[in-house]
Design an enzyme around this catalytic site. Structure first.
Site, PDB file in Angstrom:
ATOM      1  N   GLU A 152     -41.775 -46.371 -11.361  1.00  0.00           N
ATOM      2  CA  GLU A 152     -42.568 -47.270 -11.410  1.00  0.00           C
ATOM      3  C   GLU A 152     -43.287 -47.312 -12.897  1.00  0.00           C
ATOM      4  O   GLU A 152     -43.910 -46.224 -13.519  1.00  0.00           O
ATOM      5  CB  GLU A 152     -43.889 -47.085 -10.655  1.00  0.00           C
ATOM      6  N   GLU A 246     -52.564 -51.422  -3.849  1.00  0.00           N
ATOM      7  CA  GLU A 246     -53.074 -50.396  -4.358  1.00  0.00           C
ATOM      8  C   GLU A 246     -54.166 -50.510  -5.286  1.00  0.00           C
ATOM      9  O   GLU A 246     -53.937 -50.931  -6.267  1.00  0.00           O
ATOM     10  CB  GLU A 246     -51.859 -49.835  -5.021  1.00  0.00           C
TER      11      GLU A 246
HETATM   12  C1  LER Z   1     -49.403 -45.450  -9.269  1.00  0.00           C
HETATM   13  O1  LER Z   1     -48.826 -46.337  -8.205  1.00  0.00           O
HETATM   14  C2  LER Z   1     -49.950 -46.243 -10.247  1.00  0.00           C
HETATM   15  O2  LER Z   1     -50.001 -47.341 -10.192  1.00  0.00           O
HETATM   16  C3  LER Z   1     -50.518 -45.825 -11.530  1.00  0.00           C
HETATM   17  O3  LER Z   1     -51.823 -46.428 -11.960  1.00  0.00           O
HETATM   18  C4  LER Z   1     -50.704 -44.310 -11.302  1.00  0.00           C
HETATM   19  O4  LER Z   1     -51.172 -43.762 -12.749  1.00  0.00           O
HETATM   20 MN    MN Z   2     -48.758 -48.710  -8.817  1.00  0.00          MN
END
Ligand code: LER
Ligand code: MN
Length: 271
Positions: A152, A246
């Site tokens: 990510e 999220e």
């Molecule tokens: C985690 O999925 C994310 O998006 C980040 O902001 C973590 O630091």
């Molecule tokens: Mn994230």
């Protein structure tokens, strides 16, 4: 696409998680609201009672789609790109625990915040290559267990290691593991990418998972991100994976969880 909500069984310094510290409540609400499944943000997989979890998952007809691992760095200071080899190995050990749990649950494991930050800019390249080796170790371990690893990209204010989707895709191509894919988070994309559509078309073949958060980290629809355009591009590239909400628990957990599912249902139904 699968509708997913990010939860944390423990209270965490990492804010963008709902029902933080009360997994039972989070699972119950996720089931009641009609999410397909959850993403769990864990410090250490050993701390989770996986039998109790499996029982609740079947009770609410949910699946775990992803295990997020950043708390290992945010809470304990162990990261895959740490300068000290000992800290890298501690992070790797935690990652292996996450992969073991993911294998039982049929989930993917995310390499996001657990990359940490590279403090010494003089030694940046050397530390970066040690970190890359760690990602390779995680992928090799996960390959045997048929677990997907998701890289990510995270915005520059949170890390100086892999900020854009193109950087992530280059590492994935360089490492060449069949189980390593990209996770695109719309919050980070808002800060780092030139355009949502163009970059998603470019990285489409590598994309395994998406995080939806609006420009201000609130639930989608409460900021100015063009989710309609993003969704259309996701359809265009044939993306059919998990879309995880999220977001910050603002104005509250229930309000954010409800807005997330309402927004996803509307988006998926009207396109
Ligand atoms: C985690 O999925 C994310 O998006 C980040 O902001 C973590 O630091
Ligand atoms: Mn994230």
């Amino acid at each position: 696409m699968k509708k997913v909500i990010s939860l944390s069984p423990t209270k965490s310094g990492f804010g963008q998680l709902l029902y933080s510290g009360d997994l039972s409540l989070g699972l119950k609400r996720a089931g009641e609201l009609g999410y397909d499944g959850v993403e769990l943000s864990l410090r250490d997989a050993k701390e989770l009672d996986s039998k109790a979890l499996q029982h609740q998952l079947s009770l609410y007809n949910l699946r775990v789609y992803g295990i997020a691992t950043g708390q290992t760095y945010y809470n304990d200071g162990f990261s895959l790109f740490a300068e000290e080899g000992e800290k890298r190995l501690k992070a790797l050990e935690r990652m292996k625990g996450h992969v073991d749990l993911a294998a039982q649950l049929g989930a993917a494991v995310i390499i996001g915040g657990i990359r940490g930050k590279i403090e010494s800019l003089v030694d940046y390249d050397e530390i970066f290559s040690h970190g890359k080796e760690m990602i390779g170790e995680v992928c090799r371990y996960a390959l045997d267990k048929k677990v997907m690893i998701l890289l990510e990209p995270i915005n520059r204010y949170e890390t100086n290691i892999i900020n854009t989707l193109a950087e992530g895709m280059n590492i994935i191509r360089e490492l060449g593991y069949a189980n390593l894919r990209l996770l695109a988070d719309t919050f980070h994309m808002n800060l780092e990418e030139v355009s949502y559509g163009q970059v998603l078309l470019e990285v489409g073949p590598c994309l395994g998972y998406v995080h939806f958060a609006d420009s201000n980290r609130l639930a989608p629809g409460w900021g100015h991100t063009d989710f309609q355009g993003i969704y259309q591009t996701l359809c265009e590239i044939g993306f059919d994976g998990p879309v995880g909400i999220e977001v910050l628990p603002k104005p509250g957990d229930d309000e954010a969880a409800k807005q997330g599912i309402k927004f996803l249902n509307h988006l998926l139904k009207n396109n």
